[in-house]
Design an enzyme around this catalytic site. Structure first.
Site, PDB file in Angstrom:
ATOM      1  CB  THR A   1      -0.959   0.004   1.211  1.00 25.98           C
ATOM      2  OG1 THR A   1       0.043   0.058   2.300  1.00 25.98           O
ATOM      3  CG2 THR A   1      -1.964  -1.282   1.299  1.00 25.98           C
ATOM      4  CD  GLU A  57      -5.539  -2.702   1.285  1.00 29.68           C
ATOM      5  OE1 GLU A  57      -4.974  -2.031   2.353  1.00 29.68           O
ATOM      6  OE2 GLU A  57      -5.762  -2.096   0.305  1.00 29.68           O
ATOM      7  CE  LYS A  90     -20.745  14.661  14.179  1.00 33.46           C
ATOM      8  NZ  LYS A  90     -20.735  13.743  15.010  1.00 33.46           N
ATOM      9  CD1 TRP A  95     -22.289  12.559   9.300  1.00 33.60           C
ATOM     10  CD2 TRP A  95     -20.150  13.131   9.686  1.00 33.60           C
ATOM     11  NE1 TRP A  95     -21.782  11.756  10.484  1.00 33.60           N
ATOM     12  CE2 TRP A  95     -20.531  11.968  10.837  1.00 33.60           C
ATOM     13  CE3 TRP A  95     -18.923  13.506   9.403  1.00 33.60           C
ATOM     14  CZ2 TRP A  95     -19.480  11.621  11.559  1.00 33.60           C
ATOM     15  CZ3 TRP A  95     -17.836  13.103  10.363  1.00 33.60           C
ATOM     16  CH2 TRP A  95     -18.349  12.120  11.423  1.00 33.60           C
TER      17      TRP A  95
END
Length: 556
Positions: free
Chosen positions: A201, A351, A458, A463
Site C-alpha cells: 500500500t 487489498e 463534521k 457531515w
C-alpha cells in the site's frame, strides 16, 4: 439416509462430494492459454515518443521469453516461495516477469517506483527480496537505496542494446541472461492458495503494508472482471494498459487480457498526453484504464493544439475504465460527445483488487435522468460481497440512505497483511475487511462512496462529503483539479477548505456561487486556495495528509 428420514439425535449423513476435477486455479492456466490459444495476439511497447516507434511481440514469444527468464532466475538461486522484485514501467519485459516469476512458484514483488527512497528500501527489506530486476531509467533511483539492502543477492537491469548502467556496477543484463537460456522451462505444479505476487500500500499513515495475492485470487479476479457488465474486454479489443503494473497487479489487466486474448499496448515510461494521443491513434486502442487526471490531461492537450494543426483521431476508443477517485460527470460527457467512448467507473483497493464495483451507464441516458446513477462508484461485482456497519459494528440496511463504514469479503479480498499482525488485527472485523471508506449501498447493489473515514468533515454536528464537493468543483469549466479537507473552526468544529488547480481564470466568489446552486449552502467552503498542483500519493490519489499539514502550519 435422506433428509426426509432423518431422526433427531442421530448423526447427520456426510454430504456427498461433487464429482468434478480438482483443477488448480493458478496463473499457469493463463500462461498456457496465452501461449497456445492466443499465441498470435500482440504485446506492443512504445519505445520512442517522438517518432511513435514501438516493439511488437506475440504472446507465444512472450511466453518463450518467460521460460528463458525462469531458467535464468533459477540459475541465480531463486526457488519456489522466494521473492523477486521488479522496478519497471509498463512494457513487455515487465509482463514476462509476471509470467516467469509466478509460474515458477516464486513471488513477484512489484515495487512502487513513486515511493520515497526510505519506503522503497523498507518494502524490499520487509519482503525479503533476493533478486531485483530494474529498468535502466530507474537505476539511479534504486542505486541510492541499494546500500541499505544486504539481502539483495543479484540486481538485473533491463537496458536498451548497448546501453550501460554505471549507477549499478556489477549488475547483470536482462537480455544477456535470457540469451543464455532455453525457453522450455519445466513449470512446477503449484498449490492455488500459494502466494503469487506482493504489492505494498502507499503507506500514507505509516510504513507500507504488504498485500500477498494468491494464485487463486488472481485467477478468480480475472474471471470476474472478464464479464460483459464488468470490464467487458473481448478478443476483439486492443487494450492500452496505462495503469502501472506495480499498482494492484495493473488492475488485473495482464491476466484478463491473457484469458480473453486481447492485444496489450504498453506505454513504457511515456505517459505525457502527446505521445499517448499518438499511441491511441496509431495502435487503434479500443479499451483503456487510468485515473481521471490522466484523461483530463489528455483533453487539455487536445484543446491546446492550434486549429491549423491536425488533432489526433481518438474515435477508436470505445471504453475507458476510470478509478482511484470520483469521476466528474463532465468528463464522462466529454469523452462520449467527442469520441463516442463509454467511460465507466470502478472502485477497489490494493487489498481487494480494482473492480470490486463497476458502474456502466450509457452517457446518452444523462438527458433522461439515468445519469444520476453516475454518483455511484458502481454495482457490486461477481465474487464480492459488501456491507455497511455503524460505529458499534451493527450491520446497516442496503437502502441507499443509511451511511456506514464499507466492509468487503470474497476470494479476491486480503485476509490480512504480510508479516504485520497488528495491521491485520485492525483491518479484519468479523471476517470482513475494513476498507476505510464511508458510503451507502442501495437495494440493487450500487455503492456510493461519500468519503474516506478519515476525510469526512463534521460541521455543526452534520457531515459534509469532501468527495461530493470535489466532484462539483471539477465540473466547473475553469477548474482542472480540486481537493477538499476539513479544517478546525471555533464555531462549527470543522469547515471545508478547497485546494483548486485552475485551467482558466475564475474568482472565489464565482466558485462559491457555482457551488451554492449544486450543494447545500452550508457545505460551501469559506476558504479556497488556488495552487499550481495538488500533492498526490504514490497511487495518484490526493495526499490529504500533506494538505492538512499545510493548513495546520498556516493556521487556515
Amino acid at each position: 439416509m435422506t433428509a426426509e428420514t432423518y431422526e433427531p439425535g442421530r448423526a447427520r449423513p456426510v454430504p456427498q462430494p461433487g464429482l468434478m476435477m480438482d483443477f488448480p486455479l493458478t496463473v499457469h492456466h493463463i500462461f498456457r492459454r496465452m501461449q497456445g490459444i492466443h499465441g498470435a495476439r500482440k504485446v506492443v511497447t512504445l519505445v520512442d515518443p517522438e517518432t511513435g516507434a514501438v516493439t511488437e511481440r506475440d504472446f507465444r514469444d512472450v511466453a518463450a521469453r518467460a521460460g528463458r527468464l525462469a531458467h535464468a532466475l533459477e540459475r541465480l538461486g531463486v526457488r519456489p516461495g522466494d521473492r523477486v522484485a521488479s522496478l519497471a514501467w509498463n512494457n513487455a519485459q515487465h509482463l514476462e516477469m509476471y509470467l516467469a516469476v509466478m509460474c515458477m512458484g516464486a513471488v513477484l514483488h512489484t515495487m512502487n517506483l513513486r515511493l520515497h527512497g526510505d519506503q522503497l528500501a523498507y518494502t524490499v527489506e520487509h519482503a525479503g527480496d533476493s533478486v531485483v530486476v530494474v529498468e535502466s531509467s530507474l537505476a539511479g533511483q534504486f542505486a541510492e537505496v541499494l546500500p541499505q539492502l544486504p539481502g539483495v543477492r543479484h540486481v538485473v537491469v533491463i537496458a536498451e542494446p548497448g546501453e550501460e548502467c554505471p549507477d549499478l556496477p556489477g549488475a547483470l543484463d536482462f537480455e544477456a541472461l535470457l540469451a543464455q537460456e532455453r525457453p522450455d522451462f519445466a513449470w512446477p505444479e503449484i498449490d492455488e492458495r500459494s502466494a503469487a505476487a506482493l504489492c505494498y500500500t502507499s503507506g500514507t499513515t505509516g510504513d507500507p503494508k504488504g498485500v500477498m495475492y494468491s494464485h487463486r485470487s488472481i485467477v478468480l479476479h480475472a474471471l470476474a472482471m472478464s464479464g460483459a457488465d464488468v470490464y467487458g474486454i473481448t478478443s476483439r479489443d486492443r487494450v492500452l494498459a496505462l495503469v502501472p503494473l506495480f499498482h494492484a497487479m495493473g488492475w488485473g489487466l495482464p491476466f484478463v487480457c491473457g484469458l480473453v486474448g486481447s492485444d496489450i499496448v504498453m506505454p513504457g515510461r511515456h505517459l505525457k498526453p502527446a505521445p499517448l494521443a499518438r499511441l491511441i491513434e496509431e495502435q487503434r486502442a479500443t479499451w483503456s484504464a487510468g485515473v481521471p487526471t490522466l484523461w483530463l490531461d489528455l483533453l487539455h492537450h487536445l484543446d491546446s493544439i492550434p486549429p491549423a494543426d491536425r488533432t489526433p483521431d481518438l474515435s477508436c476508443l470505445q471504453t475507458i475504465l476510470c478509478g482511484g477517485t470520483a469521476v466528474p460527470e463532465s468528463l464522462v460527457r466529454e469523452y462520449d460527445e467527442r469520441f463516442g467512448a463509454e467511460m465507466i467507473e470502478g472502485w477497489g483497493m490494493t487489498e481487494i483488487f480494482p473492480g470490486a464495483t463497476v458502474e456502466r451507464v450509457d452517457p446518452g441516458d444523462f438527458a433522461v435522468g439515468v445519469g444520476a446513477r453516475r454518483k455511484s462508484a458502481g454495482r457490486i461485482s461477481p465474487l464480492y460481497e459488501l456491507r455497511l456497519v455503524d460505529g458499534d459494528g451493527v450491520v446497516l440496511p442496503h437502502d441507499g440512505v443509511a451511511v456506514g463504514d464499507v466492509e468487503v469479503r470474497g476470494p479476491s479480498v486480503a485476509s490480512g497483511y504480510f508479516d504485520a499482525p497488528a495491521a491485520t488485527a485492525a483491518a479484519i472485523h468479523d471476517g470482513w475487511l475494513r476498507t476505510g471508506d464511508v458510503g451507502t449501498i442501495d437495494g440493487s447493489g450500487h455503492l456510493r462512496i461519500t468519503d474516506r473515514a478519515k476525510d469526512v468533515i463534521k460541521s455543526g454536528g452534520e457531515w459534509i462529503s469532501s468527495q461530493d464537493l470535489e466532484v462539483e468543483l471539477v465540473a466547473h469549466p475553469a477548474v482542472r483539479e480540486a481537493a477538499v479537507i476539513g479544517v478546525a473552526d471555533p464555531r462549527w468544529g470543522e469547515r471545508p477548505l478547497a485546494f483548486v488547480v485552475l485551467g482558466a481564470p475564475v474568482t472565489e466568489t464565482e466558485l462559491r456561487e457555482y457551488l451554492s446552486a449544486r450543494v447545500a449552502r452550508w457545505w460551501v467552503p469559506e476558504h479556497f486556495r488556488i495552487v499550481e498542483e495538488i500533492a498526490r500519493t504514490t497511487t495518484g490519489k490526493y495526499d490529504k495528509k500533506v494538505l492538512r499539514s499545510w493548513a495546520g502550519a498556516n493556521r487556515v
